[in-house]
Design a protein around this motif. Structure first.
Motif, PDB file in Angstrom:
ATOM      1  N   SER A 263     -11.153  59.203 -23.460  1.00  0.00           N
ATOM      2  CA  SER A 263     -11.621  58.656 -22.191  1.00  0.00           C
ATOM      3  C   SER A 263     -10.435  58.302 -21.292  1.00  0.00           C
ATOM      4  O   SER A 263     -10.584  57.674 -20.280  1.00  0.00           O
ATOM      5  N   ASP A 264      -9.254  58.715 -21.681  1.00  0.00           N
ATOM      6  CA  ASP A 264      -8.110  58.422 -20.807  1.00  0.00           C
ATOM      7  C   ASP A 264      -7.569  59.727 -20.194  1.00  0.00           C
ATOM      8  O   ASP A 264      -8.260  60.726 -20.155  1.00  0.00           O
TER       9      ASP A 264
ATOM     10  N   LEU B  71     -10.940  53.994 -14.960  1.00  0.00           N
ATOM     11  CA  LEU B  71     -10.511  55.263 -14.371  1.00  0.00           C
ATOM     12  C   LEU B  71      -9.732  55.086 -13.061  1.00  0.00           C
ATOM     13  O   LEU B  71      -9.113  56.033 -12.581  1.00  0.00           O
ATOM     14  N   MET B  72      -9.764  53.873 -12.526  1.00  0.00           N
ATOM     15  CA  MET B  72      -9.104  53.655 -11.235  1.00  0.00           C
ATOM     16  C   MET B  72      -7.593  53.840 -11.311  1.00  0.00           C
ATOM     17  O   MET B  72      -6.933  54.010 -10.291  1.00  0.00           O
TER      18      MET B  72
ATOM     19  N   LEU C 143     -12.904  63.005 -11.012  1.00  0.00           N
ATOM     20  CA  LEU C 143     -14.322  63.337 -10.865  1.00  0.00           C
ATOM     21  C   LEU C 143     -15.069  62.851 -12.104  1.00  0.00           C
ATOM     22  O   LEU C 143     -14.719  63.201 -13.237  1.00  0.00           O
ATOM     23  N   LEU C 144     -16.060  62.023 -11.862  1.00  0.00           N
ATOM     24  CA  LEU C 144     -16.879  61.485 -12.936  1.00  0.00           C
ATOM     25  C   LEU C 144     -18.226  62.189 -12.882  1.00  0.00           C
ATOM     26  O   LEU C 144     -18.927  62.118 -11.870  1.00  0.00           O
ATOM     27  N   VAL C 145     -18.571  62.904 -13.953  1.00  0.00           N
ATOM     28  CA  VAL C 145     -19.828  63.662 -13.956  1.00  0.00           C
ATOM     29  C   VAL C 145     -20.845  62.963 -14.863  1.00  0.00           C
ATOM     30  O   VAL C 145     -20.574  62.688 -16.028  1.00  0.00           O
TER      31      VAL C 145
ATOM     32  N   LEU D  67     -11.861  58.659  -6.921  1.00  0.00           N
ATOM     33  CA  LEU D  67     -12.713  58.990  -8.059  1.00  0.00           C
ATOM     34  C   LEU D  67     -14.083  59.364  -7.507  1.00  0.00           C
ATOM     35  O   LEU D  67     -14.814  58.492  -7.024  1.00  0.00           O
ATOM     36  N   LEU D  68     -14.396  60.646  -7.521  1.00  0.00           N
ATOM     37  CA  LEU D  68     -15.664  61.104  -6.967  1.00  0.00           C
ATOM     38  C   LEU D  68     -16.709  61.137  -8.066  1.00  0.00           C
ATOM     39  O   LEU D  68     -16.375  61.234  -9.257  1.00  0.00           O
ATOM     40  N   VAL D  69     -17.963  61.035  -7.686  1.00  0.00           N
ATOM     41  CA  VAL D  69     -19.031  60.917  -8.675  1.00  0.00           C
ATOM     42  C   VAL D  69     -20.070  62.009  -8.464  1.00  0.00           C
ATOM     43  O   VAL D  69     -20.575  62.192  -7.355  1.00  0.00           O
TER      44      VAL D  69
END
Ligand SMILES: [Mg+2]
Ligand SMILES: [Mg+2]
Lengths: 417, 417
Positions: free
Chosen positions: B312-313, B357-358, B377-379, B414-416
């Motif tokens: 997760s990093d 994630l920031m 990008l967080l999916v 960080l886009l979602v």
């Protein structure tokens, strides 16, 4: 001529000539290397020809616009006129060449047909569907000169030397660049002159000719007055021209930003500080405060920054979105709305706030249907003055980037400054 | 001619002519309406002339490139050569006109000066600093034709009719468009021919002339062979041309995306599904799996999607960034890296994950210094198959938008999806 008074004044003057415009738009897109004829290629999702119609119809003294399109594209053209609410447009069927299309447009203006609202103008403008950036100024100049000389056309200096090849594909001679010009559009003619020229001219002219000024000279002995035009008159011909046109249009609608705030009285307000930062960081952009939104919408501002400080929800943004939807502002161009929230990370749990704000994705999906591009922006609001300056500057950079690109793939995102 | 074998083959062949190129770059930017001369205007932060040098220096059989710049711009030009690692470039001082600048370049090639590594070529190419999209193909054609005919130049069909004005600013006559061509660049000459022409020609020619082919004809009686060029040869002249050039360059470096994954064996992997979605959604884009990163970097892929599932990093992303920094890939173009994480909102607290994630913002700021644009990008990765499809599609849309725009104002976001 009273025409030189221009605009509304000219409309009232009884010596102002009746002016119509003919737009040949029957061409195929072969030069672009794309299947869509270039006049129908989308720029910010709207067909190029709609921008050209918009440029002509905003000129109050142009009474009628006749567009010549192929039978195949007739229905598509009707849809464009309806969707973008163009007024005063008549459609005729195009011919197989540019000259034949123009001739069809002129016939529609000349004939007194039953059920036809067109009447014969004194002066007719001929323009291209693929030159969307024509200004009222040059239209007025060609019309005024046509009234005096019978014919007039815009010209530009040559960018390249023109040469004449020999039959074996070698240089025969080159032309002196300073003695020649590129003939561009718009052109204007006394209607009787150009109509006579088209009636007299040969089939060979109609098939292979490219120049209306030439027909006026050959068949009516009228030497057209040449008018120096601006670079913006160029013809969208290649794919690169579509790219250029898109960038120019994006730039033009990004010249003004309206900042709307939910706390109007307090000048110490962090929203005011963001407004100041936008003014400092974005040169050449007019930053307006949204005190009289109806007026700003009328002035065709296409960019809104909506600052929410008092409330942590989207109440202010919702009000703005409702107003925009009612105004029809976004019919012609995508409108950018950036909903800004401030947050002191140290006093409010960051994650919780963000989860709350994620509902902007649903709003964005909804207003995209009416051509409004909604983005969220969370600005860090620390106690430390220097850090605050930095996050406001970062916020201004993000706002500038969103407005400049007008990217519909990123709507509903929550950006962080 | 062995030259028609092209590339490395021609280099070995002993009958391949020695070829040099001269680039006049002394012009001022008056036509652009901007203070910077157009050859120095930045596109994706790199000066236009560097793109043109790149286009010439990748051609293996061009031995020397002589650039003529004003004394004022000499230092700036040296910096450009150093920063973008151009090879085989010599600088000479430009003259006050284009012809005088070219003449200075030819003199540098002709003279055996001490401490000068230049030697007289058999064939010399003359090209413009503001035509960055010249292809090896047309360079080869003009050089081959110059060897046979003594001179050769690229031509294009006329976009507008050319007319000749009378002294009173009216139309005197118009030229038949089909019988004329625009003379473009590149051109090529037997060195002795063009050098002789410049030595013989009058001051008037040097001051007011625009056409090298004309000098070869007038002073050496050489009829240049005319070579049909592609639309991409056009000259960056106006501000709109800079916009077009930027769009073309962005499009060219967005043709390939490399997907890098941290779990290489499992074909059921959600990263593979994202890769499939990218293939389906992005037509005309080649989607590559990042199994052999060194090879992909060598092939000049400028877009990377780094999928982190196992961790997760940013471990995988860090490895990629290190490799990119070592490769120097980003010297010429900004490289886009999108670091993707998957998240099942229902099993992991959303906010906590985002806070973690920031840190991408700090990485992004750091790698921006080496021209790498990093985005997060967080999916959304739900159990529901249909919802997963939807979030993968949304992810592909966001990836496409980021790669297309290459917007440095949005790095570290960080886009979602
Ligand atoms: Mg009108
Ligand atoms: Mg080389």
């Amino acid at each position: 001529s009273l025409l030189s008074g221009a605009g509304a004044g000219a409309e009232a003057g009884c010596s102002a000539p009746a002016v119509a415009a003919v737009l040949p738009a029957g061409g195929s897109g072969e030069r672009m290397g794309v299947p869509t004829p270039k006049q129908f290629c989308p720029i910010l999702e709207r067909p190029l020809i709609s921008y050209t119609l918009q440029a002509l119809e905003r000129v109050s003294w142009i009474k009628d616009i006749v567009v010549a399109v192929t039978g195949e594209n007739m229905e598509a053209m009707k849809c464009i006129i309806q969707r973008y609410q163009h007024k005063g447009i008549s459609l005729v069927e195009s011919g197989v060449t540019r000259h034949r299309s123009i001739f069809n447009g002129l016939k529609a203006l000349a004939e007194d047909q039953p059920n036809c609202r067109l009447s014969k103008p004194e002066v007719v403008i001929i323009h291209d569907a693929v030159r969307p950036f024509v200004e009222e100024d040059v239209l007025l100049k060609v019309v005024t000169a046509a009234k005096e000389h019978g014919a007039a056309g815009a010209i530009r200096p040559l960018v390249s030397t023109v040469i004449s090849p020999s039959v074996d594909g070698c240089l025969d001679h080159s032309l002196e660049r300073a003695r020649h010009r590129a003939s561009e559009m718009p052109q204007a003619f006394l209607f009787d002159v150009i109509y006579e020229a088209y009636q007299q001219c040969s089939d060979y002219d109609l098939e292979f000719g490219t120049e209306c000024l030439h027909l006026a000279l050959k068949y009516c002995h009228i030497k057209a007055k040449l008018i120096e035009g601006s670079p913006d008159l160029w013809k969208v011909t290649y794919k690169r021209d579509l790219y250029a046109a898109e960038s120019i249009i994006k730039e033009r609608i990004s010249q003004q930003i309206c900042v709307v705030m939910d706390a109007k009285e307090d000048e110490e307000h962090v929203g005011h500080r963001l407004e100041e930062m936008l003014k400092n960081e974005l040169n050449h952009v007019k930053v307006t405060s949204g005190r009289d939104l109806q007026q700003i919408i009328l002035e065709q501002c296409y960019n809104f920054v909506c600052v929410n400080v008092m409330t942590s929800d989207f109440e202010e943004t919702q009000k703005l979105l409702n107003m925009l939807e009612e105004s029809n502002l976004s019919i012609l161009y995508p409108v950018v709305v950036i909903s800004v929230q401030f947050l002191d990370y140290e006093s409010v749990p960051f994650g919780q706030k963000m989860e709350n704000l994620m509902q902007i994705r649903e709003f964005a999906k909804e207003v995209k249907k009416t051509n409004i591009l909604l983005y969220g922006l969370l600005v860090y609001y620390p106690q430390d003055e220097q850090k605050l300056q930095e996050s406001l500057r970062q916020g201004a950079t993000i706002i500038a980037a969103l407005i400049k690109e007008r990217n519909s793939g990123l709507i509903g995102q929550l950006l962080v400054a």
